[in-house]
Design an enzyme around this catalytic site. Structure first.
Site, mmCIF file in Angstrom:
data_model
loop_
_atom_site.group_PDB
_atom_site.id
_atom_site.type_symbol
_atom_site.label_atom_id
_atom_site.label_comp_id
_atom_site.label_asym_id
_atom_site.label_seq_id
_atom_site.Cartn_x
_atom_site.Cartn_y
_atom_site.Cartn_z
ATOM 1 C CG HIS A 149 45.016 37.211 39.947
ATOM 2 N ND1 HIS A 149 45.707 38.106 40.735
ATOM 3 C CD2 HIS A 149 45.821 36.122 39.825
ATOM 4 C CE1 HIS A 149 46.873 37.591 41.065
ATOM 5 N NE2 HIS A 149 46.980 36.391 40.523
ATOM 6 C CD GLU A 177 40.958 40.662 41.609
ATOM 7 O OE1 GLU A 177 41.196 39.496 41.227
ATOM 8 O OE2 GLU A 177 41.514 41.160 42.605
ATOM 9 C CB CYS A 188 47.627 41.523 43.384
ATOM 10 S SG CYS A 188 47.314 41.192 41.631
ATOM 11 C CB CYS A 206 43.834 42.672 40.114
ATOM 12 S SG CYS A 206 44.026 40.951 39.613
#
Lengths: 165, 165
Positions: free
Chosen positions: A60, A62, A90, A93
């Site tokens: 992701h 991040e 999420c 993360c």
């Protein structure tokens, strides 16, 4: 120029995250962008989602940004750094942000279905067993951030409809 | 030999995770080990904590193992795979396990201070906004897994005492 003079507005940093999200959009990734800013106001990493490009569910925006930032400063602790990300993180993360000891997270759009900062969970809260709490502020350039996501999912729906017709 | 014949016991796989934890111990990392096993019983990745070695807070054993497994099978979905890990996963790792769609997690020692599977949180529960729930079983070879951690933290305390004396 003093360190302080180098600092930009929160909106400026989020605009940089939006630019990353648009790069993700062009790469046909879920368009989420992220930048990490150090205490002097310098952007130390910029990233977008790489999950599909690199066939890895962990990548992701991040996570990619934290990885880059740690490499840049040569330390796994990002204590005095803030993160700007276009979508509410999420669970994974949010947990990674805690592990990296990031100071504050500014996010754009809220994620009512899986946001782990305040929508579906409150992972930054020390009650979940962390010894580091992360501050956060949601809704920064919310409309702009949310618009990119809506456009992305609308195109997916159109593509899916075409392939079933 | 049929696929089924290749399968080992849960204890066998956890022993392999323990071996990884011991490698981490030797590398002066927090000694947590992990293996991922596919549907045929084949171990598709083995990993230990790399946080300090690679100066990256994300590189817990589980994350390194997921990364390796995805590279091995060329897919970000580990649907039919199970994970064996010596310690109850933290929030970040539990979130990553959900993202990777792992089927079931067997862990050794419970982590009462930050375990996010059942001790301090229940991240695998779909109520946290995931559309994939992960089964789990804790306490497999618990004593052995927990012993490595105790030894590691005892040595850190002794080292700290020596440096302050």
């Amino acid at each position: 120029m003093t360190e302080n003079n180098k600092k930009h507005t929160h909106e400026y940093y989020m605009k940089q995250a939006v630019k990353q999200a648009l790069k993700g959009y062009e790469a046909k990734e879920c368009p989420i962008g992220c930048v990490i800013v150090d205490n002097s106001g310098r952007i130390i990493s910029r990233a977008y989602n790489k999950k599909l490009t690199r066939n890895n569910p962990i990548l992701h925006a991040e996570i990619v940004a934290i990885d880059k930032a740690c490499k840049k400063i040569g330390d796994w602790r990002l204590n005095d750094c803030d993160m700007y990300v276009t979508l509410e993180p999420c669970t994974m993360c949010a947990g990674a942000i805690v592990q990296a000891r990031i100071r504050k997270v500014y996010f754009g759009a809220y994620e009512p279905k899986s946001g782990a900062v305040c929508s579906c969970n409150d992972i930054f809260n020390v009650e979940h067993g962390h010894n580091h709490s992360v501050e956060f502020e949601g809704g920064l350039l919310e409309e702009e951030c949310s618009e990119i996501m809506k456009r992305f999912f609308k195109e997916i729906r159109i593509r899916d409809q075409r392939s079933t017709n």
